[in-house]
Design a protein around this motif. Structure first.
Motif, PDB file in Angstrom:
ATOM      1  N   ALA A 190       0.839  -1.201   0.000  1.00 25.56           N
ATOM      2  CA  ALA A 190       0.000   0.000   0.000  1.00 25.56           C
ATOM      3  C   ALA A 190       0.872   1.249   0.000  1.00 25.56           C
ATOM      4  O   ALA A 190       2.054   1.202   0.366  1.00 25.56           O
ATOM      5  N   GLY A 191       0.287   2.334  -0.417  1.00 28.20           N
ATOM      6  CA  GLY A 191       1.024   3.602  -0.439  1.00 28.20           C
ATOM      7  C   GLY A 191       0.078   4.761  -0.631  1.00 28.20           C
ATOM      8  O   GLY A 191      -1.139   4.587  -0.747  1.00 28.20           O
ATOM      9  N   PHE A 192       0.651   5.949  -0.654  1.00 25.32           N
ATOM     10  CA  PHE A 192      -0.190   7.128  -0.865  1.00 25.32           C
ATOM     11  C   PHE A 192       0.611   8.222  -1.551  1.00 25.32           C
ATOM     12  O   PHE A 192       1.842   8.134  -1.673  1.00 25.32           O
ATOM     13  N   GLY A 193      -0.087   9.237  -1.990  1.00 24.63           N
ATOM     14  CA  GLY A 193       0.566  10.397  -2.599  1.00 24.63           C
ATOM     15  C   GLY A 193       0.103  11.651  -1.888  1.00 24.63           C
ATOM     16  O   GLY A 193      -1.099  11.843  -1.678  1.00 24.63           O
ATOM     17  N   MET A 194       1.068  12.466  -1.475  1.00 18.84           N
ATOM     18  CA  MET A 194       0.684  13.748  -0.893  1.00 18.84           C
ATOM     19  C   MET A 194       1.141  14.871  -1.811  1.00 18.84           C
ATOM     20  O   MET A 194       2.302  14.923  -2.227  1.00 18.84           O
ATOM     21  N   GLY A 195       0.224  15.763  -2.131  1.00 19.53           N
ATOM     22  CA  GLY A 195       0.571  16.938  -2.918  1.00 19.53           C
ATOM     23  C   GLY A 195       1.337  17.900  -2.026  1.00 19.53           C
ATOM     24  O   GLY A 195       0.801  18.409  -1.048  1.00 19.53           O
ATOM     25  N   PHE A 196       2.629  18.110  -2.359  1.00 23.83           N
ATOM     26  CA  PHE A 196       3.475  18.907  -1.473  1.00 23.83           C
ATOM     27  C   PHE A 196       2.945  20.334  -1.318  1.00 23.83           C
ATOM     28  O   PHE A 196       2.939  20.899  -0.226  1.00 23.83           O
ATOM     29  N   GLU A 197       2.464  20.920  -2.403  1.00 19.79           N
ATOM     30  CA  GLU A 197       1.972  22.302  -2.318  1.00 19.79           C
ATOM     31  C   GLU A 197       0.702  22.401  -1.471  1.00 19.79           C
ATOM     32  O   GLU A 197       0.487  23.397  -0.797  1.00 19.79           O
ATOM     33  N   ARG A 198      -0.125  21.352  -1.488  1.00 18.10           N
ATOM     34  CA  ARG A 198      -1.324  21.378  -0.632  1.00 18.10           C
ATOM     35  C   ARG A 198      -0.884  21.420   0.830  1.00 18.10           C
ATOM     36  O   ARG A 198      -1.473  22.110   1.657  1.00 18.10           O
ATOM     37  N   LEU A 199       0.162  20.651   1.143  1.00 21.85           N
ATOM     38  CA  LEU A 199       0.686  20.661   2.514  1.00 21.85           C
ATOM     39  C   LEU A 199       1.229  22.046   2.873  1.00 21.85           C
ATOM     40  O   LEU A 199       0.959  22.571   3.950  1.00 21.85           O
TER      41      LEU A 199
END
Ligand code: 4AD
Ligand code: MG
Length: 481
Positions: free
Chosen positions: A447-456
């Motif tokens: 399993a994994g995920f993606g985080m939008g760096f700019e959203r953070l």
């Protein structure tokens, strides 16, 4: 004489009292031909230089103007005035780069409040402002914290390709990369462009995600992450979408969806903590800015927490976890739905819109939310089919202000189901044969995920437009600089 950075001077001022020092930076302001404020980007605060104007000629002093780059030599003393603890008693100075005051008048360097739109038009100069200094120092710190988090947990940083032949998300929002002559491309028998004659012998695009390649790596190295640029030709011209954004994608062998949710929550809390502990000065500035901005909004649109409070809230409280199906019920039972306040329909099977996500986070639960088990039809082909046959083991993390910050899933590790999914989604097996093949040799749940760096970074800085948290934004009709 060694040059010293302003951050160091202000941090350890007492150690340097009485010493002769050199400071370099850009002039922020020069008052009464005597007090010059210098900033070198190492921190938010300026150092004040005190100039005895009788000792210098008029012309030399005139060159100390807003925007100019200068070097000040002198002795560090305790400050007589309020507002700073130490100041530099200037003995000599040098102009490193002049700034014509008339030209400066036309730019955002002029010390007054400028609109964010104007700052965006002068993105080459906005690094010199307090707001963008703070935003980009925090962006850096967050990026460092991300690498530290994964490194401390034994993840390997994988560089996945930027040029790819596959559309990982299947959304068809890709930028094509080609060296064919656009005026006279080679054609095949059917009159279509013949990409076999193109540079790579096939059609190639800028990547929308490094996930598929990260999965391959995780299925050997165990736990990996990517942190790279991704590109989406989305037409949505919103304050939360870019055509070029940075994404962090961890992928872990033997993890299921619940391990994945735990990892996401730990990860987000860690970064928030890191920023609270290491970026106090910038955060305090942005916190005030955020509050001023909120006060200008109508009462019902204001955030009920300040910037620092909302970051602290994330670190101190468990995220609310529920299924997509439960979320639909919450929405259907909401006052907003009954009073027809939602623009988009709510029923089982629809993709949630940002108004729905924001309702759940900001009105209903008032905390970060992790939704899971979405209908398979609205999610990507690689997500693991649940036993109900209708939903997949997907998860989205929703944050106040920014909405979806993370999207992830447990991946389909069963060969036959994955092949059926490819058919259903019209994905040619020849194109991702290498992905499918990993399910033939020692396949495991992962399993994994993606985080939008700019959203953070939006969340951490309280900036409300994503174009203000990346140095040079790329969006529809916008690739300046
Ligand atoms: O939800 P997305 O599309 O998921 C993926 O790409 C998966 N391959 C991730 C994975 O499981 N490894 O995108 C992930 C995140 C979103 O939650 C959002 O934060 C951000 O990327 N994102 C964007 N950020 C800025 N501009 C855009 N156009 C974005 N599209 C997605
Ligand atoms: Mg998503």
């Amino acid at each position: 004489m060694a040059r010293i950075k302003i951050s160091e001077l202000l941090k350890n001022g007492a150690n340097f009292l009485g010493e002769k020092l050199e400071v370099k930076g850009w002039v922020r302001a020069f008052r009464s031909k005597r007090f010059v404020q210098i900033n070198d980007g190492s921190c938010m605060a300026n150092i004040q230089g005190v100039i005895d104007f009788d000792r210098f000629d008029e012309k030399a002093l005139r060159a100390i103007s807003t925007g100019a780059a200068v070097s000040l030599f002198g002795t560090l003393v305790e400050s007589q005035g309020s507002g700073q603890s130490v100041e530099l008693q200037v003995e000599t100075f040098e102009i490193i780069g002049i700034a014509d005051p008339e030209a400066v008048q036309k730019t955002i360097l002029q010390p007054k409040k400028h609109s964010l739109d104007l700052l965006r038009e002068q993105a080459h100069l906005r690094f010199r402002t307090n707001t963008f200094g703070a935003v980009f120092r925090i962006r850096h710190a967050a990026s460092f914290a991300i690498h530290k988090f994964f490194n401390d947990k034994g993840f390997n940083y994988i560089h996945t390709p930027i040029l790819t032949g596959s559309d990982a998300e299947g959304a068809g929002e890709m930028f094509r990369v080609s060296t064919l002559d656009p005026k006279n491309p080679p054609l095949d028998d059917q009159g279509n462009i013949d990409y076999t004659k193109d540079f790579f012998g096939k059609q190639v695009n800028l990547t929308v995600s490094g996930q598929l390649e990260a999965e391959l790596a995780a299925l050997g190295l165990g736990q990996v992450y990517t942190f790279g640029p991704t590109f989406r030709a989305e037409n949505s011209n919103t304050s939360r979408h870019l055509a070029e954004f940075w994404m962090i994608e961890p992928e872990v062998a033997f993890n299921d969806l619940f391990d994945n949710m735990d990892l996401t929550e730990d990860f987000l809390k860690y970064i928030c903590n890191y920023i609270l502990e290491n970026c106090a000065e910038d955060l305090n500035f942005l916190d005030q800015r955020f509050t001023q901005e909120q006060n200008q909004k109508p009462q019902n649109e204001r955030s009920h927490l300040g910037l620092k409070e909302s970051i602290e809230f994330v670190t101190n409280n468990p995220f609310k976890r529920l299924t997509y199906t439960e979320a639909i019920d919450v929405l259907l039972n909401s006052k907003a739905y009954k009073k027809k306040r939602f623009e988009f329909p709510v029923e089982w099977g629809v993709d949630l819109q940002s108004e729905h996500e924001r309702y759940l986070v900001e009105k209903e639960f008032k905390c970060p939310v992790i939704l899971r088990d979405y209908p398979g039809d609205i999610k990507a082909f690689y997500m693991r089919q649940n036993d109900d046959g209708k939903t997949v083991a997907a998860m989205d993390v929703l944050f106040p202000g920014v909405g979806e910050i993370v999207g992830g899933s447990q991946r389909e590790e069963r060969l036959d189901i994955l092949q059926a999914k490819c058919k259903e989604f019209d994905i040619a097996e020849e194109e991702i044969w290498w992905y499918i093949e990993t399910r033939k040799f020692g396949t495991v749940p992962h399993a994994g995920f993606g985080m939008g760096f700019e959203r953070l970074v939006m969340f951490l800085t309280g900036m409300s437009n994503i174009r203000d948290v990346i140095p040079f934004p790329r969006a529809r009709d916008n690739a300046e600089f």
